[in-house]
Design a protein around this motif. Structure first.
Motif, PDB file in Angstrom:
ATOM      1  N   GLY A 177     -13.654  19.516 -19.227  1.00 50.75           N
ATOM      2  CA  GLY A 177     -12.301  20.212 -19.068  1.00 50.75           C
ATOM      3  C   GLY A 177     -12.147  21.562 -19.275  1.00 50.75           C
ATOM      4  O   GLY A 177     -11.565  22.182 -18.709  1.00 50.75           O
ATOM      5  N   ALA A 178     -12.396  21.777 -20.607  1.00 53.36           N
ATOM      6  CA  ALA A 178     -12.264  23.117 -21.142  1.00 53.36           C
ATOM      7  C   ALA A 178     -13.260  24.079 -20.312  1.00 53.36           C
ATOM      8  O   ALA A 178     -12.835  25.342 -20.072  1.00 53.36           O
ATOM      9  CB  ALA A 178     -12.635  23.205 -22.375  1.00 53.36           C
ATOM     10  N   GLN A 181      -9.887  30.237 -14.969  1.00 57.81           N
ATOM     11  CA  GLN A 181      -9.230  31.458 -15.595  1.00 57.81           C
ATOM     12  C   GLN A 181      -9.936  32.921 -15.158  1.00 57.81           C
ATOM     13  O   GLN A 181      -9.463  33.540 -14.714  1.00 57.81           O
ATOM     14  CB  GLN A 181      -9.025  31.335 -16.987  1.00 57.81           C
ATOM     15  CG  GLN A 181      -8.101  30.262 -17.512  1.00 57.81           C
ATOM     16  CD  GLN A 181      -8.025  29.871 -18.932  1.00 57.81           C
ATOM     17  OE1 GLN A 181      -9.111  30.320 -19.620  1.00 57.81           O
ATOM     18  NE2 GLN A 181      -6.884  29.176 -19.476  1.00 57.81           N
ATOM     19  N   TYR A 235     -14.252  23.998 -17.036  1.00 61.49           N
ATOM     20  CA  TYR A 235     -13.906  24.269 -15.862  1.00 61.49           C
ATOM     21  C   TYR A 235     -12.500  24.889 -16.266  1.00 61.49           C
ATOM     22  O   TYR A 235     -11.912  25.989 -15.117  1.00 61.49           O
ATOM     23  CB  TYR A 235     -13.519  22.972 -14.967  1.00 61.49           C
ATOM     24  CG  TYR A 235     -15.141  22.597 -14.765  1.00 61.49           C
ATOM     25  CD1 TYR A 235     -15.710  23.481 -13.584  1.00 61.49           C
ATOM     26  CD2 TYR A 235     -15.749  21.375 -15.345  1.00 61.49           C
ATOM     27  CE1 TYR A 235     -17.009  23.010 -13.328  1.00 61.49           C
ATOM     28  CE2 TYR A 235     -17.021  20.924 -14.849  1.00 61.49           C
ATOM     29  CZ  TYR A 235     -17.643  21.687 -13.745  1.00 61.49           C
ATOM     30  OH  TYR A 235     -19.098  21.344 -13.316  1.00 61.49           O
ATOM     31  N   ARG A 236     -11.625  24.796 -16.868  1.00 60.79           N
ATOM     32  CA  ARG A 236     -10.341  25.462 -17.202  1.00 60.79           C
ATOM     33  C   ARG A 236     -10.689  27.106 -17.275  1.00 60.79           C
ATOM     34  O   ARG A 236     -10.113  28.011 -16.745  1.00 60.79           O
ATOM     35  CB  ARG A 236      -9.673  24.909 -18.398  1.00 60.79           C
ATOM     36  CG  ARG A 236      -8.396  25.631 -18.614  1.00 60.79           C
ATOM     37  CD  ARG A 236      -7.482  25.070 -19.657  1.00 60.79           C
ATOM     38  NE  ARG A 236      -8.075  24.774 -20.949  1.00 60.79           N
ATOM     39  CZ  ARG A 236      -8.368  23.421 -21.207  1.00 60.79           C
ATOM     40  NH1 ARG A 236      -8.203  22.296 -20.464  1.00 60.79           N
ATOM     41  NH2 ARG A 236      -9.211  23.066 -22.370  1.00 60.79           N
TER      42      ARG A 236
END
Length: 120
Positions: A51-52, A59, A54-55
């Motif tokens: 998740g981090a 960004q 792909y976040r």
């Protein structure tokens, strides 16, 4: 491209070091998938959760989009000349991935051209 030139460009970009790392892993993974490999997990290499990862990629993509729109708007407003930007992009695109000891000369040339383009 040499590490020195990459570092020079990265320091002047709006991308964080983590975003650059994740985008690099993301694009490498995308090329692998297109080449037939389908078990790429670049977030595992980056040492972050999926998740981090792909976040951060999201960004970074947003930052790149904003940079492009900034150039487009600046061109429409007459702040920069599209031809000058195109020449600079073509020049940077032609720099070999591995340059010789001339990195300082290339960096100086890029700095001079950017300064000339953005004469406000």
């Amino acid at each position: 491209m040499t590490k020195e030139l990459n570092d020079f460009l990265a320091d002047r970009s709006s991308l964080t070091k983590r975003q650059i790392e994740c985008l690099s892993l993301y694009t490498t993974a995308q090329r692998s998938v297109r080449g037939g490999a389908n078990d790429e997990r670049p977030y595992a290499i980056a040492g972050v959760s999926e998740g981090a990862y792909y976040r951060v990629v999201g960004q970074a993509k947003n930052n790149v989009n904003q940079a492009i729109y900034t150039i487009l708007l600046s061109t429409r407003m007459g702040i920069i000349d599209a031809t000058d930007v195109q020449r600079l992009l073509n020049l940077v695109g032609r720099i070999p991935q591995e340059t010789s000891d001339s990195s300082n000369e290339v960096i100086s040339l890029i700095e001079a051209l950017v300064s000339k383009i953005v004469m406000l």
